[in-house]
Design a protein around this motif. Sequence first.
Motif, PDB file in Angstrom:
ATOM      1  N   ARG A   1       0.817  -1.212   0.000  1.00 15.62           N
ATOM      2  CA  ARG A   1       0.000   0.000   0.000  1.00 15.62           C
ATOM      3  C   ARG A   1       0.853   1.266   0.000  1.00 15.62           C
ATOM      4  O   ARG A   1       0.341   2.354  -0.273  1.00 15.62           O
ATOM      5  N   HIS A   2       2.125   1.117   0.314  1.00 15.06           N
ATOM      6  CA  HIS A   2       3.028   2.269   0.283  1.00 15.06           C
ATOM      7  C   HIS A   2       4.033   2.155  -0.859  1.00 15.06           C
ATOM      8  O   HIS A   2       5.097   2.778  -0.837  1.00 15.06           O
ATOM      9  N   ASP A   3       3.674   1.334  -1.855  1.00 16.54           N
ATOM     10  CA  ASP A   3       4.402   1.272  -3.121  1.00 16.54           C
ATOM     11  C   ASP A   3       5.847   0.833  -2.958  1.00 16.54           C
ATOM     12  O   ASP A   3       6.702   1.183  -3.767  1.00 16.54           O
ATOM     13  N   ASP A   4       6.144   0.056  -1.911  1.00 15.39           N
ATOM     14  CA  ASP A   4       7.483  -0.508  -1.726  1.00 15.39           C
ATOM     15  C   ASP A   4       7.412  -1.979  -2.137  1.00 15.39           C
ATOM     16  O   ASP A   4       7.268  -2.875  -1.302  1.00 15.39           O
ATOM     17  N   MET A   5       7.495  -2.205  -3.447  1.00 14.54           N
ATOM     18  CA  MET A   5       7.197  -3.533  -3.979  1.00 14.54           C
ATOM     19  C   MET A   5       8.246  -4.577  -3.614  1.00 14.54           C
ATOM     20  O   MET A   5       7.924  -5.751  -3.408  1.00 14.54           O
TER      21      MET A   5
ATOM     22  N   SER B   1       3.740  -5.343 -10.380  1.00 12.40           N
ATOM     23  CA  SER B   1       4.312  -3.993 -10.369  1.00 12.40           C
ATOM     24  C   SER B   1       5.794  -3.997 -10.706  1.00 12.40           C
ATOM     25  O   SER B   1       6.331  -2.992 -11.165  1.00 12.40           O
TER      26      SER B   1
ATOM     27  N   GLU C   1      -1.277   6.069 -14.352  1.00 12.27           N
ATOM     28  CA  GLU C   1       0.065   5.780 -13.828  1.00 12.27           C
ATOM     29  C   GLU C   1       1.059   6.848 -14.267  1.00 12.27           C
ATOM     30  O   GLU C   1       1.925   7.280 -13.498  1.00 12.27           O
TER      31      GLU C   1
ATOM     32  N   VAL D   1      -4.920  -0.408  -3.341  1.00 16.52           N
ATOM     33  CA  VAL D   1      -3.513  -0.020  -3.455  1.00 16.52           C
ATOM     34  C   VAL D   1      -3.395   1.308  -4.200  1.00 16.52           C
ATOM     35  O   VAL D   1      -2.654   2.212  -3.795  1.00 16.52           O
TER      36      VAL D   1
ATOM     37  N   LYS E   1      -1.867   5.701  -3.237  1.00 19.51           N
ATOM     38  CA  LYS E   1      -0.682   6.273  -3.872  1.00 19.51           C
ATOM     39  C   LYS E   1      -0.567   7.773  -3.695  1.00 19.51           C
ATOM     40  O   LYS E   1       0.491   8.348  -3.942  1.00 19.51           O
TER      41      LYS E   1
END
Length: 630
Positions: free
Chosen positions: A237-241, A270, A496, A529, A533
């Motif tokens: 959820r914090h875009d730290d894939m 991602s 995106e 998710v 962002k």
Amino acid sequence: MRYFAAQGDTARLQAEIARLRSLYPNWTPPADPLAVPTGRDEQLDQMWKFYADGKYAEVRKAIADRQASDPRWQPPQDLLDRVNVAETRTRLITASELKQYETVIDLASQTPSLRNCSDVDVLWRLGEAFIQTKRQDRGEAVYRYILTNCSDPEQRLATVQKASTLLPPEALAPLLSLERGDEFASVRDDLARNRVAQANKKPGSAVPPDDLARLKAIAERDGKATDALLLGWYALRHDDMNEAMKWFSAARGLEDSSSASQGLALAMISLDKAGEAENVMYKWRNDSEEASATYLATTANLMAEDPPPLLSEEVLRRIAETVIEKKYVPTAQQFGWYARALNQPQTALRWFQTALGWKPDDEPSAYGLAVTRQQLNDRAGVAEIQRLWAGRSARIANLGLVTPPMASARVVRPGGQLVQQQPQQSVVPSDSVRPPETTATPRQVRLVRADKAGSASRVSCSSYADPAELPPAAALARGWCLMDLKRPLEAVRAFEIALRSDNIRVKQDAAYGESLAYLRLGLTSKAAVAAAKAPQRPERSAELQIAILADRANAAFNSERYREALVYLDQRSTLQPETSDLLVLRAYALMKLGRPDDALRIFELVAETGNRAASRGLQEARIALGLDRN
């Protein structure tokens, strides 16, 4: 004390000594309480036994009976005092259970002997009563008294556990500072877990770094899949894939589950690892509607890779079988482009036709069908598509009738871009897995209407333009335009690009739009998710939560997880009153859980509005209750 000593009840003897010490700090207990003589008054001993057994009415009756037979006899004052206190305690506990908090406070204030470490339960109830009556500082003082004066480790731990459920973090911190050693470590662990879990439910929410670090240490120390899952979803959820992949992989290693696999697959997508994601999710593709949506999303991303991946016959076959079973348009369309890239136009033709059969307004599939017919020199077929799409797609209208040879070095890919031709391989399912000729449309997904105020000005999106070549504001406008044309899969890519903007308003609108696009595609997890962002305005955040919770409730019900469906409905109802269809869903969930009485009341309410589904449910509920046997 003498009675407990005589009975050999050492636990209650010690509790009594502790009580007397708290009341009389200068009092010294006998060196050997068990040796204290008890006397020979059997009637008095029976009264004390009644008291010890909690039979206070019997104590008073025994006293009255003895005084009636012996008017000169007087009961010990200590016995009377103890019975009075015990009866007050009973009334206090009853008032607490009934949530009569003012009564709890009054009784406790009248009986100081109850407010000490020998009866911590009374203190807990008093602290809660103060907090529930908006006197938080008084409640904090009660908990502080316990932690300052009481020594029992279990009672101290239970005190902060109870306080943690009633006090906000800033009020709990001073209480935790009264810790002796690390006695509150388990509470601190649970607080870290709860804060991360709550943040995972609210897009854009973050937790203090100390809580996150603590949960990571817990996960590494205890090796529980649930902790790893919390960290995985938080990272996603914090875009730290990369961090998300680490924790979801750890969770799967400890306990392979649908949730861990979904999270891992979303992180892999991602990171452009759709092939690995497909392999991870295939096992769970039918576990739930959400798991199915995640698997299908991996297949669409995998088939859309550029250059086309070289996939085994087994993988292609299982993707094709699932896509046909689920009637999933995005991957069916991508199969068409994949077949074209491998110089198999007849197979591509069937896939594009199938996608249009499921979703007649899917412009990319129509365009794919047009260019494939052009390649096969089917002029009449191209003209028919152009007629059907007149005024709706400029690129279809402007398609020339140049017929490329089958062995051309370049072919058209999704969106119209050109890529290098791959060596011809017979790997796309054709005759062995033929898409059915059907006109069925895909499942309709409820969608919160986009709040477009403040977004960039509109541009036409009927002709193709690569969003990557547009500035963020223009990409945002194209995304909304594509949403208007019901092309959410293409809109996702535009949003995106818009998310790269330095303008906070553009980023917010892009995150909002991407979340709506994923909701329209039925990808609830990805919608959540996307919403995280960029921080959203409260009203937008509420709209997204309402839509996401409704979809999750429907998915849980369809997967026969009826209690979970009710939880999602309860969460949604705190944000917005339930619509008729959701009330019917709630009633049917109650029916499935064996609660036809509760379901009947809801069905009756909704049926009065003329809702047919509620009327049918009402009849079913009446039959289940034996009220209607026809």
